[in-house]
Write a protein that holds these residues in place. Structure first.
Motif, PDB file in Angstrom:
ATOM      1  N   GLU A 220       0.832  -1.205   0.000  1.00  0.00           N
ATOM      2  CA  GLU A 220       0.000   0.000   0.000  1.00  0.00           C
ATOM      3  C   GLU A 220       0.865   1.253   0.000  1.00  0.00           C
ATOM      4  N   SER A 221       2.003   1.202   0.664  1.00  0.00           N
ATOM      5  CA  SER A 221       2.898   2.361   0.688  1.00  0.00           C
ATOM      6  C   SER A 221       3.503   2.637  -0.688  1.00  0.00           C
ATOM      7  N   CYS A 222       3.358   1.693  -1.610  1.00  0.00           N
ATOM      8  CA  CYS A 222       3.862   1.869  -2.969  1.00  0.00           C
ATOM      9  C   CYS A 222       2.716   2.184  -3.931  1.00  0.00           C
ATOM     10  N   ARG A 223       1.647   2.742  -3.428  1.00  0.00           N
ATOM     11  CA  ARG A 223       0.478   3.148  -4.217  1.00  0.00           C
ATOM     12  C   ARG A 223      -0.295   1.987  -4.814  1.00  0.00           C
ATOM     13  N   GLY A 224      -0.395   0.872  -4.104  1.00  0.00           N
ATOM     14  CA  GLY A 224      -1.234  -0.236  -4.561  1.00  0.00           C
ATOM     15  C   GLY A 224      -0.538  -1.181  -5.517  1.00  0.00           C
ATOM     16  N   LYS A 225      -1.273  -2.176  -5.898  1.00  0.00           N
ATOM     17  CA  LYS A 225      -0.721  -3.207  -6.783  1.00  0.00           C
ATOM     18  C   LYS A 225      -0.476  -2.664  -8.172  1.00  0.00           C
ATOM     19  N   LYS A 226       0.610  -3.082  -8.749  1.00  0.00           N
ATOM     20  CA  LYS A 226       0.995  -2.633 -10.081  1.00  0.00           C
ATOM     21  C   LYS A 226       1.238  -3.847 -10.966  1.00  0.00           C
ATOM     22  N   THR A 227       0.271  -4.159 -11.804  1.00  0.00           N
ATOM     23  CA  THR A 227       0.503  -5.223 -12.771  1.00  0.00           C
ATOM     24  C   THR A 227       1.408  -4.673 -13.865  1.00  0.00           C
ATOM     25  N   SER A 228       1.978  -5.567 -14.619  1.00  0.00           N
ATOM     26  CA  SER A 228       2.822  -5.177 -15.739  1.00  0.00           C
ATOM     27  C   SER A 228       2.485  -6.101 -16.896  1.00  0.00           C
ATOM     28  N   ASN A 229       2.838  -5.701 -18.097  1.00  0.00           N
ATOM     29  CA  ASN A 229       2.612  -6.592 -19.231  1.00  0.00           C
ATOM     30  C   ASN A 229       3.798  -6.544 -20.175  1.00  0.00           C
ATOM     31  N   THR A 230       3.771  -7.449 -21.123  1.00  0.00           N
ATOM     32  CA  THR A 230       4.897  -7.617 -22.038  1.00  0.00           C
ATOM     33  C   THR A 230       4.690  -6.840 -23.336  1.00  0.00           C
ATOM     34  N   ALA A 231       4.021  -5.716 -23.229  1.00  0.00           N
ATOM     35  CA  ALA A 231       3.801  -4.855 -24.390  1.00  0.00           C
ATOM     36  C   ALA A 231       4.003  -3.414 -23.977  1.00  0.00           C
ATOM     37  N   ASP A 232       4.431  -2.628 -24.932  1.00  0.00           N
ATOM     38  CA  ASP A 232       4.550  -1.189 -24.758  1.00  0.00           C
ATOM     39  C   ASP A 232       3.697  -0.567 -25.860  1.00  0.00           C
TER      40      ASP A 232
ATOM     41  N   ALA B  98       1.509  -0.699 -28.818  1.00  0.00           N
ATOM     42  CA  ALA B  98       1.305  -1.691 -29.875  1.00  0.00           C
ATOM     43  C   ALA B  98       2.512  -2.617 -30.045  1.00  0.00           C
ATOM     44  N   ASN B  99       3.614  -2.323 -29.366  1.00  0.00           N
ATOM     45  CA  ASN B  99       4.828  -3.144 -29.477  1.00  0.00           C
ATOM     46  C   ASN B  99       4.782  -4.277 -28.451  1.00  0.00           C
ATOM     47  N   VAL B 100       4.538  -5.483 -28.946  1.00  0.00           N
ATOM     48  CA  VAL B 100       4.427  -6.657 -28.086  1.00  0.00           C
ATOM     49  C   VAL B 100       5.733  -7.439 -28.146  1.00  0.00           C
ATOM     50  N   MET B 101       6.105  -8.063 -27.022  1.00  0.00           N
ATOM     51  CA  MET B 101       7.355  -8.796 -26.916  1.00  0.00           C
ATOM     52  C   MET B 101       7.438  -9.900 -27.980  1.00  0.00           C
ATOM     53  N   LYS B 102       8.541  -9.889 -28.746  1.00  0.00           N
ATOM     54  CA  LYS B 102       8.814 -10.935 -29.747  1.00  0.00           C
ATOM     55  C   LYS B 102       9.640 -12.027 -29.093  1.00  0.00           C
ATOM     56  N   LEU B 103       9.319 -13.261 -29.437  1.00  0.00           N
ATOM     57  CA  LEU B 103      10.020 -14.413 -28.883  1.00  0.00           C
ATOM     58  C   LEU B 103      10.760 -15.169 -29.975  1.00  0.00           C
ATOM     59  N   SER B 104      11.722 -15.972 -29.556  1.00  0.00           N
ATOM     60  CA  SER B 104      12.394 -16.852 -30.509  1.00  0.00           C
ATOM     61  C   SER B 104      11.694 -18.202 -30.611  1.00  0.00           C
ATOM     62  N   ALA B 105      10.725 -18.469 -29.721  1.00  0.00           N
ATOM     63  CA  ALA B 105       9.932 -19.700 -29.812  1.00  0.00           C
ATOM     64  C   ALA B 105       9.058 -19.624 -31.060  1.00  0.00           C
ATOM     65  N   ALA B 106       8.802 -20.759 -31.650  1.00  0.00           N
ATOM     66  CA  ALA B 106       8.018 -20.819 -32.885  1.00  0.00           C
ATOM     67  C   ALA B 106       6.571 -20.378 -32.655  1.00  0.00           C
TER      68      ALA B 106
ATOM     69  N   LEU C 240       4.155 -12.543 -27.754  1.00  0.00           N
ATOM     70  CA  LEU C 240       3.441 -13.038 -26.585  1.00  0.00           C
ATOM     71  C   LEU C 240       3.113 -11.853 -25.690  1.00  0.00           C
ATOM     72  N   LYS C 241       1.829 -11.650 -25.445  1.00  0.00           N
ATOM     73  CA  LYS C 241       1.403 -10.573 -24.545  1.00  0.00           C
ATOM     74  C   LYS C 241       0.887 -11.207 -23.262  1.00  0.00           C
ATOM     75  N   LEU C 242       1.515 -10.852 -22.156  1.00  0.00           N
ATOM     76  CA  LEU C 242       1.163 -11.362 -20.837  1.00  0.00           C
ATOM     77  C   LEU C 242       0.865 -10.208 -19.904  1.00  0.00           C
ATOM     78  N   THR C 243       0.001 -10.441 -18.936  1.00  0.00           N
ATOM     79  CA  THR C 243      -0.163  -9.523 -17.822  1.00  0.00           C
ATOM     80  C   THR C 243       0.384 -10.247 -16.596  1.00  0.00           C
ATOM     81  N   VAL C 244       1.333  -9.612 -15.927  1.00  0.00           N
ATOM     82  CA  VAL C 244       2.018 -10.233 -14.796  1.00  0.00           C
ATOM     83  C   VAL C 244       1.664  -9.465 -13.523  1.00  0.00           C
ATOM     84  N   PRO C 245       1.093 -10.154 -12.517  1.00  0.00           N
ATOM     85  CA  PRO C 245       0.762  -9.481 -11.262  1.00  0.00           C
ATOM     86  C   PRO C 245       2.007  -8.922 -10.565  1.00  0.00           C
ATOM     87  N   ALA C 246       1.789  -7.978  -9.670  1.00  0.00           N
ATOM     88  CA  ALA C 246       2.883  -7.366  -8.915  1.00  0.00           C
ATOM     89  C   ALA C 246       3.667  -8.416  -8.137  1.00  0.00           C
ATOM     90  N   GLN C 247       4.985  -8.204  -8.091  1.00  0.00           N
ATOM     91  CA  GLN C 247       5.883  -9.051  -7.312  1.00  0.00           C
ATOM     92  C   GLN C 247       5.742 -10.528  -7.666  1.00  0.00           C
TER      93      GLN C 247
END
Length: 86
Positions: A18-30, A32-40, A64-71
């Motif tokens: 809470e002292s860090c202003r709540g939960k902060k999810t993150s994702n693998t896109a910026d 329209a730029n989504v993370m490119k992988l070397s996997a097929a 691959l676009k993912l949403t990753v929970p905080a921590q």
């Protein structure tokens, strides 16, 4: 021997206190730029840190676009590399 093996490690180090202003999810896109992988494209990746073994498919464009929970960390490996009971 790790020859020919694939793993993707994703970390979200944003604070969830809470002292860090709540939960902060993150994702693998910026925007329209989504993370490119070397996997097929079409590869099913399994999060081996998730007890439910959540799966994610690599897109036809190799992204691959993912949403990753905080921590939270994810270790994604192709389904055919998952060791049963492991």
């Amino acid at each position: 021997d790790a020859a020919g093996k694939y793993a993707l490690v994703v970390l979200n180090t944003k604070c969830s206190l809470e002292s860090c202003r709540g939960k902060k999810t993150s994702n693998t896109a910026d925007g329209a730029n989504v993370m490119k992988l070397s996997a097929a494209p079409g590869t099913q990746l399994v999060d081996v840190l998730n007890p439910d073994r959540q799966q994610f498919a690599v897109g036809a464009d190799g992204t691959l676009k993912l949403t990753v929970p905080a921590q939270r960390a994810m270790i994604l490996i192709p389904q055919d590399q998952v060791v049963p009971g492991g």
